[in-house]
Write a protein that holds these residues in place. Sequence first.
Motif, PDB file in Angstrom:
ATOM      1  N   LEU A 266      -1.126 -48.051  46.836  1.00  0.00           N
ATOM      2  CA  LEU A 266      -2.208 -48.651  45.937  1.00  0.00           C
ATOM      3  C   LEU A 266      -2.363 -50.199  46.619  1.00  0.00           C
ATOM      4  O   LEU A 266      -3.461 -50.390  46.737  1.00  0.00           O
ATOM      5  CB  LEU A 266      -1.781 -48.764  44.330  1.00  0.00           C
ATOM      6  CG  LEU A 266      -2.188 -47.556  43.670  1.00  0.00           C
ATOM      7  CD1 LEU A 266      -1.631 -47.870  42.194  1.00  0.00           C
ATOM      8  CD2 LEU A 266      -3.449 -47.129  43.593  1.00  0.00           C
ATOM      9  N   ILE A 267      -1.428 -50.725  46.772  1.00  0.00           N
ATOM     10  CA  ILE A 267      -1.642 -52.110  47.403  1.00  0.00           C
ATOM     11  C   ILE A 267      -1.995 -52.270  48.852  1.00  0.00           C
ATOM     12  O   ILE A 267      -2.684 -53.253  49.038  1.00  0.00           O
ATOM     13  CB  ILE A 267      -0.132 -52.855  47.303  1.00  0.00           C
ATOM     14  CG1 ILE A 267       0.079 -53.084  45.797  1.00  0.00           C
ATOM     15  CG2 ILE A 267      -0.236 -54.167  48.064  1.00  0.00           C
ATOM     16  CD1 ILE A 267       1.383 -53.968  45.646  1.00  0.00           C
ATOM     17  N   CYS A 268      -1.659 -51.000  49.477  1.00  0.00           N
ATOM     18  CA  CYS A 268      -2.527 -50.885  50.733  1.00  0.00           C
ATOM     19  C   CYS A 268      -4.094 -51.172  50.633  1.00  0.00           C
ATOM     20  O   CYS A 268      -4.615 -51.547  51.737  1.00  0.00           O
ATOM     21  CB  CYS A 268      -1.976 -49.500  51.448  1.00  0.00           C
ATOM     22  SG  CYS A 268      -0.331 -49.685  52.102  1.00  0.00           S
ATOM     23  N   PHE A 269      -4.458 -50.701  49.614  1.00  0.00           N
ATOM     24  CA  PHE A 269      -6.086 -50.394  49.582  1.00  0.00           C
ATOM     25  C   PHE A 269      -6.508 -51.687  48.662  1.00  0.00           C
ATOM     26  O   PHE A 269      -7.332 -52.524  49.192  1.00  0.00           O
ATOM     27  CB  PHE A 269      -6.428 -49.168  48.693  1.00  0.00           C
ATOM     28  CG  PHE A 269      -6.370 -48.012  49.465  1.00  0.00           C
ATOM     29  CD1 PHE A 269      -7.290 -47.363  50.287  1.00  0.00           C
ATOM     30  CD2 PHE A 269      -5.074 -47.169  49.300  1.00  0.00           C
ATOM     31  CE1 PHE A 269      -7.149 -46.438  51.176  1.00  0.00           C
ATOM     32  CE2 PHE A 269      -4.857 -45.955  50.141  1.00  0.00           C
ATOM     33  CZ  PHE A 269      -5.955 -45.528  51.005  1.00  0.00           C
ATOM     34  N   LEU A 270      -5.871 -52.081  47.732  1.00  0.00           N
ATOM     35  CA  LEU A 270      -6.215 -53.277  46.853  1.00  0.00           C
ATOM     36  C   LEU A 270      -5.938 -54.606  47.371  1.00  0.00           C
ATOM     37  O   LEU A 270      -6.658 -55.598  47.173  1.00  0.00           O
ATOM     38  CB  LEU A 270      -5.696 -53.166  45.387  1.00  0.00           C
ATOM     39  CG  LEU A 270      -6.093 -51.729  44.647  1.00  0.00           C
ATOM     40  CD1 LEU A 270      -5.416 -51.973  43.342  1.00  0.00           C
ATOM     41  CD2 LEU A 270      -7.561 -51.736  44.463  1.00  0.00           C
ATOM     42  N   GLY A 271      -4.870 -54.741  48.001  1.00  0.00           N
ATOM     43  CA  GLY A 271      -4.317 -55.863  48.569  1.00  0.00           C
ATOM     44  C   GLY A 271      -5.026 -56.651  49.416  1.00  0.00           C
ATOM     45  O   GLY A 271      -5.356 -57.771  49.317  1.00  0.00           O
ATOM     46  N   PRO A 272      -5.826 -56.025  50.286  1.00  0.00           N
ATOM     47  CA  PRO A 272      -6.468 -56.749  51.295  1.00  0.00           C
ATOM     48  C   PRO A 272      -7.912 -57.229  50.625  1.00  0.00           C
ATOM     49  O   PRO A 272      -8.320 -58.354  50.944  1.00  0.00           O
ATOM     50  CB  PRO A 272      -7.040 -55.752  52.456  1.00  0.00           C
ATOM     51  CG  PRO A 272      -5.868 -54.813  52.504  1.00  0.00           C
ATOM     52  CD  PRO A 272      -5.242 -54.731  50.942  1.00  0.00           C
ATOM     53  N   LYS A 273      -8.275 -56.488  49.749  1.00  0.00           N
ATOM     54  CA  LYS A 273      -9.697 -56.792  48.960  1.00  0.00           C
ATOM     55  C   LYS A 273      -9.074 -58.307  48.313  1.00  0.00           C
ATOM     56  O   LYS A 273     -10.067 -59.176  48.139  1.00  0.00           O
ATOM     57  CB  LYS A 273      -9.810 -55.790  47.883  1.00  0.00           C
ATOM     58  CG  LYS A 273     -10.546 -54.566  48.990  1.00  0.00           C
ATOM     59  CD  LYS A 273     -10.916 -53.463  47.978  1.00  0.00           C
ATOM     60  CE  LYS A 273     -11.296 -52.115  48.722  1.00  0.00           C
ATOM     61  NZ  LYS A 273     -12.612 -52.281  49.521  1.00  0.00           N
ATOM     62  N   ILE A 274      -8.047 -58.265  47.372  1.00  0.00           N
ATOM     63  CA  ILE A 274      -7.685 -59.172  46.591  1.00  0.00           C
ATOM     64  C   ILE A 274      -7.364 -60.415  47.266  1.00  0.00           C
ATOM     65  O   ILE A 274      -7.775 -61.625  46.829  1.00  0.00           O
ATOM     66  CB  ILE A 274      -6.424 -58.868  45.439  1.00  0.00           C
ATOM     67  CG1 ILE A 274      -7.208 -57.842  44.548  1.00  0.00           C
ATOM     68  CG2 ILE A 274      -6.038 -60.117  44.724  1.00  0.00           C
ATOM     69  CD1 ILE A 274      -5.985 -57.334  43.727  1.00  0.00           C
ATOM     70  N   ARG A 275      -6.672 -60.322  48.399  1.00  0.00           N
ATOM     71  CA  ARG A 275      -6.340 -61.358  49.487  1.00  0.00           C
ATOM     72  C   ARG A 275      -7.541 -62.021  49.884  1.00  0.00           C
ATOM     73  O   ARG A 275      -7.762 -63.227  49.989  1.00  0.00           O
ATOM     74  CB  ARG A 275      -5.378 -60.758  50.476  1.00  0.00           C
ATOM     75  CG  ARG A 275      -5.021 -61.680  51.495  1.00  0.00           C
ATOM     76  CD  ARG A 275      -4.163 -61.226  52.540  1.00  0.00           C
ATOM     77  NE  ARG A 275      -4.326 -61.658  54.069  1.00  0.00           N
ATOM     78  CZ  ARG A 275      -3.000 -62.067  54.646  1.00  0.00           C
ATOM     79  NH1 ARG A 275      -1.926 -61.594  54.312  1.00  0.00           N
ATOM     80  NH2 ARG A 275      -3.281 -62.555  55.812  1.00  0.00           N
ATOM     81  N   ASN A 276      -8.671 -61.069  50.060  1.00  0.00           N
ATOM     82  CA  ASN A 276      -9.877 -62.013  50.704  1.00  0.00           C
ATOM     83  C   ASN A 276     -10.484 -62.550  49.595  1.00  0.00           C
ATOM     84  O   ASN A 276     -11.265 -63.691  49.960  1.00  0.00           O
ATOM     85  CB  ASN A 276     -10.732 -60.909  51.223  1.00  0.00           C
ATOM     86  CG  ASN A 276     -10.372 -60.380  52.749  1.00  0.00           C
ATOM     87  OD1 ASN A 276      -9.721 -61.273  53.473  1.00  0.00           O
ATOM     88  ND2 ASN A 276     -10.872 -59.274  53.043  1.00  0.00           N
ATOM     89  N   MET A 277     -10.373 -62.344  48.155  1.00  0.00           N
ATOM     90  CA  MET A 277     -11.428 -62.766  47.225  1.00  0.00           C
ATOM     91  C   MET A 277     -10.448 -64.178  46.580  1.00  0.00           C
ATOM     92  O   MET A 277     -11.025 -64.997  46.077  1.00  0.00           O
ATOM     93  CB  MET A 277     -11.499 -61.669  46.007  1.00  0.00           C
ATOM     94  CG  MET A 277     -12.362 -60.757  46.325  1.00  0.00           C
ATOM     95  SD  MET A 277     -12.277 -59.615  45.003  1.00  0.00           S
ATOM     96  CE  MET A 277     -13.310 -60.338  43.760  1.00  0.00           C
ATOM     97  N   SER A 278      -9.200 -64.104  47.236  1.00  0.00           N
ATOM     98  CA  SER A 278      -8.441 -65.220  46.590  1.00  0.00           C
ATOM     99  C   SER A 278      -7.368 -65.586  47.722  1.00  0.00           C
ATOM    100  O   SER A 278      -6.279 -65.393  47.424  1.00  0.00           O
ATOM    101  CB  SER A 278      -7.790 -65.327  45.323  1.00  0.00           C
ATOM    102  OG  SER A 278      -7.213 -64.191  45.303  1.00  0.00           O
TER     103      SER A 278
END
Length: 594
Positions: free
Chosen positions: A115-127
């Motif tokens: 899950l973090i492989c998919f969600l991690g980069p998005k959240i890392r970019n947003m903050s």
Amino acid sequence: MSFNVSDGAAYAVLILVCVLFTVMAIGSAGYLKCLPDAVTNCCALKIHDKEILHSADYFLSARNSAGWFALGMSFFATGMGAWVLYGSTELGATPQISWLGVIGYSCASAFPAVLICFLGPKIRNMSDTAFCTTDFGRKRYGRIMQLTIAAVSIFYMFIFIVAELTSISNVYALLTSNSSTTYGIIVTLILGGFTLFYTGLAGLPASIVTDKFQGLIMVVMVILLTVAVSIEESKHVTRQEWNLAASWTTEGLMTAVTLVIAIACAEMFNQSTWQRVWAAESVTALRVGFLFGSVLVFILMMFFGVMGMLAYANDPEAFDNGEKWAYLGFFYLLEPLAAGWQVITLILVTALAASSIDSLQNGLTSIFSADIVKIGWNKKWFNRLLLVALNAPAIWLASKKHDVISLFLVADLVCATSVMPTFLGLQTSDLKFLKAPTELGAFLGCVSGVVTVVVNGLINDADGGIFDYFWLQNGAICALCGSKTMVSFIVTPLVSAVMTYLFSYLDIRFRGDRARKPIIPVPFDKDDRDTHVEGSSKVDEQSADTDEKEEEGVEVAAEDIDEVDEGGESVYATGFADNTTVFDHTTVPDHDQY
């Protein structure tokens, strides 16, 4: 059941292993300059500017410094605590659950990394300069949701620490045949004290570096124990005996479904895992590392599950009539082995517990890191004070020896009430009638999740008060089993998601554009630029080229993130393919930013 490890030998193992990890942690902070470079380099993460090593940002976040191998071993070691000797083993030694329960537990433990492989980069970019997902909650929603995420995260990680300390004190008591309360407290104090010391001294880098070695120790120990059990003739079983233990059942399938949902919900609030998202040197390292870690987790969980099945196959009658307990299945296999193998087990358990506890200790303090930086307090010393304040009660509670699985179940169900409202925040533009969640909508969605659990308790005629159903005492084969428990974990996040959208729709309908802003504007957040602390700009420069190349055309465009307006204020705008946004967080005189 009796074992041959003396108290002195057990103390020696505990202290020596803890000292070893402490030395590694000190090396991660650059305090072992007197040793050869070959030694110090083993304790260092990937940083190209030595000035970063003693910066507050590196201490709090290890930002952009961990390669894929360090990340993979860190996820593996952090997630696999001393509890694994009980959890997967119990399912394996319960023939009504058996294969599907073991496979389900293994998949469930590995799934959060995927899950973090998919969600991690998005959240890392947003903050991108955050420390954990509570910072994402503040930027995307506001302070109310930040506090909600923080409360759920603290509750889960605190329970996790209590469960770990309880597990390791139980194992030491079992292998030394010393069940006195004083002995258990001493074991928890030694382990908790050492991890508090080295995480307080060296911060998150200490946790990641020690995880790497702890993971390697765990792999070696498991291989050795596999060989030891395999060559012990008294533990060999026939195919017929094995078939009694190895079954495929509907009960096992329900347990597997429950575990996948429960652990996924809970691990989304494990800030020690999320810290690794920002510690990754690049998005590629993040994805490869977490996938690598998930494979190791799956293998280790399967190992202990199969050990449980083997224990049952050795003596099914004793398990069936209650003479032997399923959760102790692994130790029944260990009992006839020589004392040396039992010492190896203590080394394994100590590594398992230390790897989880030091990560969770850092995860707890990361919740407050961004605000500490903005206030301007001494980051390192405040972090150390928080470590003591949050972990001392956990050590005390561990001495009470609460049931570990029950503790996890309560925490998992609490997390299930809030996981969907939190991560639906990744949607920042309206999708027809599905409005991008507002802060009020998300918060009421979390409340709806709690109400769902209460209603489930009333429907299932649960004993006790209205909140007692969180303990999920449904009278099934085990705490994780049964259709009622499975339905509870399916319905709770679904209802909270539906209600988040419903309340967000109504919020926008009645409050209009004001619904898109925080419920309670806080002057403290007026200048809501990304939080940088000493050393963070250098770390950002270190990996900027790598991330830009990887993310171009795949993730949010670089120019849409952290732009700077003409007045020098931070501008946050989430870009999409159609260049439309609902939450355009720009600096304006009258409103706070997300």
